[in-house]
Scaffold this active site. Structure first.
Site, short mmCIF file in Angstrom:
data_model
loop_
_atom_site.label_atom_id
_atom_site.label_comp_id
_atom_site.label_asym_id
_atom_site.label_seq_id
_atom_site.Cartn_x
_atom_site.Cartn_y
_atom_site.Cartn_z
CD GLU A 1 8.14 -1.77 -14.24
OE1 GLU A 1 8.90 -1.38 -15.10
OE2 GLU A 1 7.57 -2.87 -14.29
N PRO A 2 5.65 -0.48 -8.85
CG PRO A 2 5.63 0.81 -6.90
CD PRO A 2 6.56 0.27 -7.96
N GLY A 3 2.12 -0.30 -9.25
CA GLY A 3 1.01 0.47 -9.81
C GLY A 3 -0.10 0.49 -8.76
NE ARG A 4 -3.42 -4.90 -8.10
CZ ARG A 4 -4.30 -5.26 -9.04
NH1 ARG A 4 -5.56 -4.96 -8.88
NH2 ARG A 4 -3.92 -5.94 -10.09
NE ARG B 1 -9.03 -4.52 -11.05
CZ ARG B 1 -9.04 -5.28 -10.00
NH1 ARG B 1 -9.92 -5.08 -9.03
NH2 ARG B 1 -8.16 -6.25 -9.86
CE1 TYR C 1 -8.49 -9.04 -15.23
CE2 TYR C 1 -9.06 -7.16 -13.87
CZ TYR C 1 -8.43 -7.68 -14.98
OH TYR C 1 -7.72 -6.86 -15.80
CB CYS D 1 -27.95 -3.22 -22.70
SG CYS D 1 -28.72 -1.62 -22.69
CD GLU D 2 -22.28 -7.21 -21.62
OE1 GLU D 2 -22.66 -6.56 -22.61
OE2 GLU D 2 -21.37 -8.02 -21.65
CE1 TYR E 1 -3.29 -1.74 -13.95
CE2 TYR E 1 -3.41 -2.41 -11.66
CZ TYR E 1 -2.68 -2.17 -12.81
OH TYR E 1 -1.32 -2.36 -12.80
N1 LLP Z 1 5.11 -3.50 -14.45
C1 LLP Z 1 4.61 -4.16 -15.49
C2 LLP Z 1 5.49 -4.51 -16.60
C3 LLP Z 1 3.26 -4.49 -15.53
O1 LLP Z 1 2.78 -5.16 -16.58
C4 LLP Z 1 2.41 -4.11 -14.46
C5 LLP Z 1 1.00 -4.44 -14.49
C6 LLP Z 1 2.98 -3.41 -13.39
C7 LLP Z 1 4.33 -3.13 -13.41
C8 LLP Z 1 2.17 -2.93 -12.23
O2 LLP Z 1 1.62 -3.98 -11.50
P1 LLP Z 1 0.81 -3.67 -10.15
O3 LLP Z 1 1.80 -3.15 -9.13
O4 LLP Z 1 -0.20 -2.66 -10.45
O5 LLP Z 1 0.24 -4.96 -9.75
N2 LLP Z 1 -5.87 -4.80 -15.09
C9 LLP Z 1 -5.46 -5.72 -14.05
C10 LLP Z 1 -4.00 -5.57 -13.70
C11 LLP Z 1 -3.11 -5.77 -14.88
C12 LLP Z 1 -1.68 -5.54 -14.51
C13 LLP Z 1 -0.89 -5.27 -15.73
N3 LLP Z 1 0.49 -5.03 -15.47
C14 LLP Z 1 -6.33 -5.51 -12.83
O6 LLP Z 1 -7.24 -4.69 -12.88
O7 LLP Z 1 -6.16 -6.18 -11.82
#
Ligand code: LLP
Length: 431
Positions: free
Chosen positions: A290-293, A330, A334, A361-362, A390
């Site tokens: 499940e890649p996102g980033r 971000r 973080y 304003c922060e 993100y």
């Molecule tokens: N699957 C599940 C169930 C997840 O909770 C996530 C991310 C992913 C896949 C995708 O993960 P990735 O491949 O993108 O690392 N807002 C934070 C990241 C939170 C991630 C939440 N879950 C940031 O900006 O770094």
């Protein structure tokens, strides 16, 4: 440069996906999110091909659209033939209205409300990823009401500490997500899921965290999950068809981050899984990741215009831009590192150091601290690299600041995927 879609042209301007960023800033205004469509497709294909090469037939990536969600990304993902991970009615609505085949969607989240569940089922979401006994009972009840049998995965907590930022770490036993194996909750959930008549259990899911560079946490989690699958098989006779290993592979935000070869990582994980499956004498299930980033981060860039340069003698320098924590929270959340470049003078020496800050304003509205730059002046364009994940999805309206548009770059063309918000849009719901 940290990614091969970035360069500097003869005018000394930063280019992104072959486009002059200063010209794009003039054409669309700033702040501006850019997305390199070819780069997104390249990453998807790397995952898809590697998973086809190393894992059993049927294995596929699933884009975690919390990283970047708009209708156009669901069209791209559909064309590339992979699955999506959706976590809310909003994401379901966007995917559905973009024509995404909903049977290829996985619905996540640790607190799906009854209306979320009903909406997802009526939208034809293929799989739920169930996170609690309360949810299993609710999904079963609503499926019954709708006369459906709902396919699902159980989110299992393998008990892994992936050594990433604690706010993006999710696989440890005390996580709010999933059923822990250690306490016996995971096995009870399997028994419950198998006993409920409107549910069809397809397998298991785990996700250990995000922005992880090593293979070990994935391999450890995958081995624990296979061990669990084998135990469940021995105890109940149920054999999982699908094993979803979650997302989390890291990306390069700055030069000091390692270069990641995703194909190689997938190969390493597959080798460990095959060995483990052999040891346990079980057939490896179809694998989902499940890649996102890692699909979208380096496909993104944000452009800003410099508004003021403030030198506080003996202390520090500030460069204020026309965006900030509202379009990229971000650093505030973080302290995430980013590479920041003065796009309009990208060929000049970086002999000035400043905190690049936003307009809210922060005091915590910081994009990055201690950034080496050529000394900027009002009107210069600043680029923040690797903002494709993100950023747009975590943008807020704090101080009633409208969200920037998303412009996609593809094969030398540029087009708007999300329009710039107006102040009227912001007040649309005010009574
Ligand atoms: N699957 C599940 C169930 C997840 O909770 C996530 C991310 C992913 C896949 C995708 O993960 P990735 O491949 O993108 O690392 N807002 C934070 C990241 C939170 C991630 C939440 N879950 C940031 O900006 O770094």
């Amino acid at each position: 440069m940290i990614c091969d879609n970035i360069s500097i042209n003869s005018k000394g301007h930063l280019t992104f996906a072959g486009h002059d960023t200063v010209e794009l800033a003039e054409k669309y205004g700033t702040p501006l999110y850019l997305m390199d469509e070819n780069k997104i497709r390249e990453h998807i294909r790397i995952y898809k091909n590697a998973m086809a090469e190393f894992f059993p037939e049927g294995s596929l990536p699933e884009f975690a659209s919390k990283a970047f969600s708009c209708k156009q990304i669901y069209r791209i993902v559909k064309e590339e033939g992979i699955n999506v991970d959706l976590v809310s009615m909003g994401e379901i609505y966007a995917a559905k209205s973009a024509g995404f085949p909903m049977e290829n969607a996985f619905f996540h989240g640790n607190n799906k409300t009854d209306s979320d569940i009903k909406y997802a089922m009526e939208s034809g979401v293929g799989h739920f990823v169930c996170d609690s006994a309360d949810e299993l009972n609710a999904v079963n009840r609503i499926a019954g009401e709708l006369g459906k049998k709902q396919k699902l995965l159980l989110r299992i907590t393998p008990g892994i500490d992936p050594h990433t930022h604690k706010k993006i770490s999710t696989g440890s036993v005390d996580s709010k997500f999933g059923f822990p194996i250690e306490t016996g909750a995971a096995k009870n959930a399997v028994k419950l899921a198998l006993s409920l008549e409107n549910l069809e259990l397809s397998g298991f899911h785990c996700h250990v965290g995000s922005q992880i560079f090593e293979s070990d946490p994935f391999i450890d989690a995958a081995e624990i999950m296979l061990g669990f699958i084998s135990e469940v098989k021995n105890e109940t006779g149920y054999m999982a068809k699908l094993l979803n290993l979650g997302g989390g592979l890291g990306v390069r935000y700055v030069e000091s981050d390692p270069v990641i070869d995703y194909r190689e990582k997938i190969g390493e994980i597959a080798a460990a899984l095959n060995k483990m499956a052999e040891k346990l004498n079980i057939k490896l299930p179809e694998i989902l990741m499940e890649p996102g980033r890692s699909l979208v981060a380096d496909a993104g860039m944000t452009l800003y215009t410099v508004g003021s340069v403030k030198e506080i003698e003996g202390y520090k320098n500030y460069v204020s831009v026309d965006g900030g924590m509202t379009d990229n929270p971000r650093f505030a959340l973080y302290e995430s590192p980013y590479t920041v470049i003065l796009a309009s003078k990208a060929d000049k020496e970086c002999d000035f150091k400043a905190s690049v800050v936003g307009r809210c304003c922060e005091s915590g509205d910081i994009i990055q601290e201690n950034v080496p730059l050529p000394k900027p002046c009002r009107g210069d364009v600043i680029a923040v690299l690797t903002t494709g994940a993100y950023n747009y999805t975590m943008a807020s309206h704090y101080n009633r600041i409208p969200k920037p548009p998303v412009v996609m770059l593809k094969d030398g063309q540029d087009y708007v995927a999300v329009k710039r918000e107006t102040v009227e849009d912001l007040c649309k719901l005010d009574v």
